[in-house]
Design a protein around this motif. Structure first.
Motif, PDB file in Angstrom:
ATOM      1  N   ARG A   1       0.821  -1.216   0.000  1.00 50.98           N
ATOM      2  CA  ARG A   1       0.000   0.000   0.000  1.00 50.98           C
ATOM      3  C   ARG A   1       0.851   1.261   0.000  1.00 50.98           C
ATOM      4  O   ARG A   1       0.360   2.358  -0.195  1.00 50.98           O
ATOM      5  CB  ARG A   1      -0.904   0.023   1.231  1.00 50.98           C
ATOM      6  N   ASN A   2       2.124   1.080   0.294  1.00 51.16           N
ATOM      7  CA  ASN A   2       3.033   2.234   0.347  1.00 51.16           C
ATOM      8  C   ASN A   2       4.356   1.876  -0.307  1.00 51.16           C
ATOM      9  O   ASN A   2       4.758   0.710  -0.305  1.00 51.16           O
ATOM     10  CB  ASN A   2       3.291   2.654   1.801  1.00 51.16           C
ATOM     11  N   HIS A   3       5.010   2.925  -0.816  1.00 52.84           N
ATOM     12  CA  HIS A   3       6.339   2.741  -1.397  1.00 52.84           C
ATOM     13  C   HIS A   3       7.249   3.866  -0.918  1.00 52.84           C
ATOM     14  O   HIS A   3       6.781   4.949  -0.557  1.00 52.84           O
ATOM     15  CB  HIS A   3       6.275   2.779  -2.928  1.00 52.84           C
ATOM     16  N   PHE A   4       8.546   3.576  -0.903  1.00 53.07           N
ATOM     17  CA  PHE A   4       9.525   4.652  -0.732  1.00 53.07           C
ATOM     18  C   PHE A   4      10.530   4.540  -1.872  1.00 53.07           C
ATOM     19  O   PHE A   4      10.867   3.439  -2.304  1.00 53.07           O
ATOM     20  CB  PHE A   4      10.217   4.582   0.638  1.00 53.07           C
ATOM     21  N   SER A   5      10.986   5.698  -2.352  1.00 52.01           N
ATOM     22  CA  SER A   5      11.960   5.712  -3.436  1.00 52.01           C
ATOM     23  C   SER A   5      13.283   5.141  -2.937  1.00 52.01           C
ATOM     24  O   SER A   5      13.771   5.533  -1.874  1.00 52.01           O
ATOM     25  CB  SER A   5      12.166   7.150  -3.919  1.00 52.01           C
ATOM     26  N   LYS A   6      13.855   4.203  -3.709  1.00 55.58           N
ATOM     27  CA  LYS A   6      15.145   3.625  -3.317  1.00 55.58           C
ATOM     28  C   LYS A   6      16.253   4.662  -3.439  1.00 55.58           C
ATOM     29  O   LYS A   6      17.313   4.519  -2.848  1.00 55.58           O
ATOM     30  CB  LYS A   6      15.476   2.427  -4.215  1.00 55.58           C
ATOM     31  N   GLU A   7      16.013   5.724  -4.222  1.00 55.95           N
ATOM     32  CA  GLU A   7      17.043   6.752  -4.411  1.00 55.95           C
ATOM     33  C   GLU A   7      17.052   7.746  -3.243  1.00 55.95           C
ATOM     34  O   GLU A   7      18.085   8.008  -2.655  1.00 55.95           O
ATOM     35  CB  GLU A   7      16.819   7.513  -5.732  1.00 55.95           C
ATOM     36  N   ASN A   8      15.882   8.311  -2.937  1.00 48.44           N
ATOM     37  CA  ASN A   8      15.889   9.385  -1.926  1.00 48.44           C
ATOM     38  C   ASN A   8      14.846   9.214  -0.827  1.00 48.44           C
ATOM     39  O   ASN A   8      14.660  10.114  -0.006  1.00 48.44           O
ATOM     40  CB  ASN A   8      15.737  10.756  -2.591  1.00 48.44           C
ATOM     41  N   GLY A   9      14.164   8.075  -0.780  1.00 55.13           N
ATOM     42  CA  GLY A   9      13.238   7.823   0.321  1.00 55.13           C
ATOM     43  C   GLY A   9      11.884   8.501   0.193  1.00 55.13           C
ATOM     44  O   GLY A   9      11.073   8.434   1.116  1.00 55.13           O
ATOM     45  N   ALA A  10      11.617   9.169  -0.940  1.00 56.09           N
ATOM     46  CA  ALA A  10      10.317   9.844  -1.108  1.00 56.09           C
ATOM     47  C   ALA A  10       9.186   8.826  -0.924  1.00 56.09           C
ATOM     48  O   ALA A  10       9.257   7.711  -1.440  1.00 56.09           O
ATOM     49  CB  ALA A  10      10.232  10.493  -2.483  1.00 56.09           C
ATOM     50  N   LEU A  11       8.152   9.218  -0.176  1.00 53.50           N
ATOM     51  CA  LEU A  11       7.083   8.294   0.196  1.00 53.50           C
ATOM     52  C   LEU A  11       5.844   8.493  -0.668  1.00 53.50           C
ATOM     53  O   LEU A  11       5.512   9.618  -1.044  1.00 53.50           O
ATOM     54  CB  LEU A  11       6.690   8.509   1.657  1.00 53.50           C
ATOM     55  N   SER A  12       5.159   7.411  -0.961  1.00 50.48           N
ATOM     56  CA  SER A  12       3.886   7.503  -1.661  1.00 50.48           C
ATOM     57  C   SER A  12       2.967   6.415  -1.123  1.00 50.48           C
ATOM     58  O   SER A  12       3.423   5.436  -0.544  1.00 50.48           O
ATOM     59  CB  SER A  12       4.090   7.348  -3.166  1.00 50.48           C
ATOM     60  N   GLY A  13       1.677   6.650  -1.351  1.00 47.26           N
ATOM     61  CA  GLY A  13       0.698   5.671  -0.886  1.00 47.26           C
ATOM     62  C   GLY A  13      -0.203   6.280   0.173  1.00 47.26           C
ATOM     63  O   GLY A  13      -0.163   7.474   0.439  1.00 47.26           O
ATOM     64  N   GLU A  14      -1.005   5.417   0.790  1.00 50.42           N
ATOM     65  CA  GLU A  14      -1.995   5.926   1.740  1.00 50.42           C
ATOM     66  C   GLU A  14      -1.354   6.289   3.091  1.00 50.42           C
ATOM     67  O   GLU A  14      -0.266   5.811   3.416  1.00 50.42           O
ATOM     68  CB  GLU A  14      -3.102   4.890   1.944  1.00 50.42           C
ATOM     69  N   LYS A  15      -2.059   7.172   3.808  1.00 51.08           N
ATOM     70  CA  LYS A  15      -1.652   7.593   5.150  1.00 51.08           C
ATOM     71  C   LYS A  15      -0.296   8.293   5.168  1.00 51.08           C
ATOM     72  O   LYS A  15       0.469   8.162   6.126  1.00 51.08           O
ATOM     73  CB  LYS A  15      -1.681   6.423   6.128  1.00 51.08           C
ATOM     74  N   THR A  16       0.030   8.963   4.046  1.00 49.46           N
ATOM     75  CA  THR A  16       1.262   9.758   4.029  1.00 49.46           C
ATOM     76  C   THR A  16       0.890  11.239   4.027  1.00 49.46           C
ATOM     77  O   THR A  16      -0.154  11.632   3.498  1.00 49.46           O
ATOM     78  CB  THR A  16       2.144   9.445   2.805  1.00 49.46           C
ATOM     79  N   SER A  17       1.739  12.054   4.648  1.00 47.42           N
ATOM     80  CA  SER A  17       1.499  13.496   4.691  1.00 47.42           C
ATOM     81  C   SER A  17       2.825  14.223   4.609  1.00 47.42           C
ATOM     82  O   SER A  17       3.886  13.607   4.762  1.00 47.42           O
ATOM     83  CB  SER A  17       0.778  13.879   5.982  1.00 47.42           C
ATOM     84  N   LYS A  18       2.763  15.521   4.371  1.00 38.19           N
ATOM     85  CA  LYS A  18       3.997  16.297   4.215  1.00 38.19           C
ATOM     86  C   LYS A  18       3.940  17.566   5.057  1.00 38.19           C
ATOM     87  O   LYS A  18       2.924  18.261   5.066  1.00 38.19           O
ATOM     88  CB  LYS A  18       4.158  16.657   2.740  1.00 38.19           C
ATOM     89  N   THR A  19       5.031  17.867   5.754  1.00 32.61           N
ATOM     90  CA  THR A  19       5.167  19.115   6.514  1.00 32.61           C
ATOM     91  C   THR A  19       6.271  19.937   5.863  1.00 32.61           C
ATOM     92  O   THR A  19       7.330  19.394   5.548  1.00 32.61           O
ATOM     93  CB  THR A  19       5.578  18.811   7.973  1.00 32.61           C
ATOM     94  N   ILE A  20       6.005  21.227   5.675  1.00 35.12           N
ATOM     95  CA  ILE A  20       7.011  22.117   5.076  1.00 35.12           C
ATOM     96  C   ILE A  20       7.448  23.141   6.116  1.00 35.12           C
ATOM     97  O   ILE A  20       6.608  23.749   6.785  1.00 35.12           O
ATOM     98  CB  ILE A  20       6.430  22.840   3.841  1.00 35.12           C
ATOM     99  N   ARG A  21       8.777  23.305   6.267  1.00 33.79           N
ATOM    100  CA  ARG A  21       9.284  24.330   7.188  1.00 33.79           C
ATOM    101  C   ARG A  21      10.043  25.389   6.395  1.00 33.79           C
ATOM    102  O   ARG A  21      10.969  25.081   5.655  1.00 33.79           O
ATOM    103  CB  ARG A  21      10.237  23.711   8.194  1.00 33.79           C
TER     104      ARG A  21
END
Ligand code: PA5
Ligand code: NI
Length: 184
Positions: free
Chosen positions: A7-27
């Motif tokens: 249901r979820n994946h992370f990029s093997k290159e940089n760890g970017a996440l995709s799929g359900e129950k993911t969110s992003k915080t920007i600072r």
């Protein structure tokens, strides 16, 4: 029984996440007033400058005992004066909660501090693995000229305690002086 697709994946290159129950915080720079030493340099910069983004996979509610969160932090390269872009840094709210960090992309430094204010630091690079014990504050710093991507896994009930760091910092700052990366 059906064997389901992930249901979820992370990029093997940089760890970017995709799929359900993911969110992003920007600072942004404006979120970190008072964190950098050189206030004059800080005030000259665009407050909307994005310093870092955290992608997070939260399969359970925050505060769930026994649960885990998984995230990837992306820190942009840059400096405020001589000081490299960094995360706010925190102790965990439940202070004895530990965490793993691992380097995915770019070059950086992970700064630690115990409750008595003793600081230490480790280099972060693709493939580096870092155990952050409980009761230890932690901050990521991008010391390279490319994006720093770092994975993390921490207990869902750990929480973030930003107050002590916002007030007193880490006792050490990661800077570039005469082309050399220093902690002072
Ligand atoms: O859980 C962690 O320690 C990380 O995911 C951090 O939250 C992330 O690197 C952002 O740092 P901070 O929470 O100090 O702004
Ligand atoms: Ni943490």
């Amino acid at each position: 029984m059906e064997i389901k697709d992930p249901r979820n994946h992370f990029s093997k290159e940089n760890g970017a996440l995709s799929g359900e129950k993911t969110s992003k915080t920007i600072r942004k720079l404006k979120d970190m007033k008072g964190f950098y030493e050189d206030e004059e340099a800080f005030n000259k910069m665009d407050p909307e400058t994005v310093l870092y983004e955290v992608e997070m996979h939260a399969p359970v509610k925050a505060g769930t005992e026994g649960g885990l969160f998984f995230g990837t932090s992306f820190l942009n390269p840059g400096k405020v004066g001589e000081e490299f872009f960094m995360t706010k840094g925190h102790f965990h709210e439940i202070i004895n909660r530990a965490e793993y960090y691992w380097g995915l992309e770019g070059e950086g430094v992970l700064v630690f501090m115990d409750e008595d204010g003793n600081a230490s630091a480790e280099k972060v690079c693709p493939g580096s693995l870092h155990f952050v014990p409980g009761k230890i504050a932690h901050r990521l710093v991008n010391t390279g000229d490319t994006k720093l991507a770092v994975g993390a896994c921490w207990p869902a009930d750990a929480g973030h305690q930003y107050g002590p760091i916002a007030e007193s910092g880490f006792g050490v700052r990661i800077k570039e002086k005469n082309g050399t990366i220093i902690a002072e």
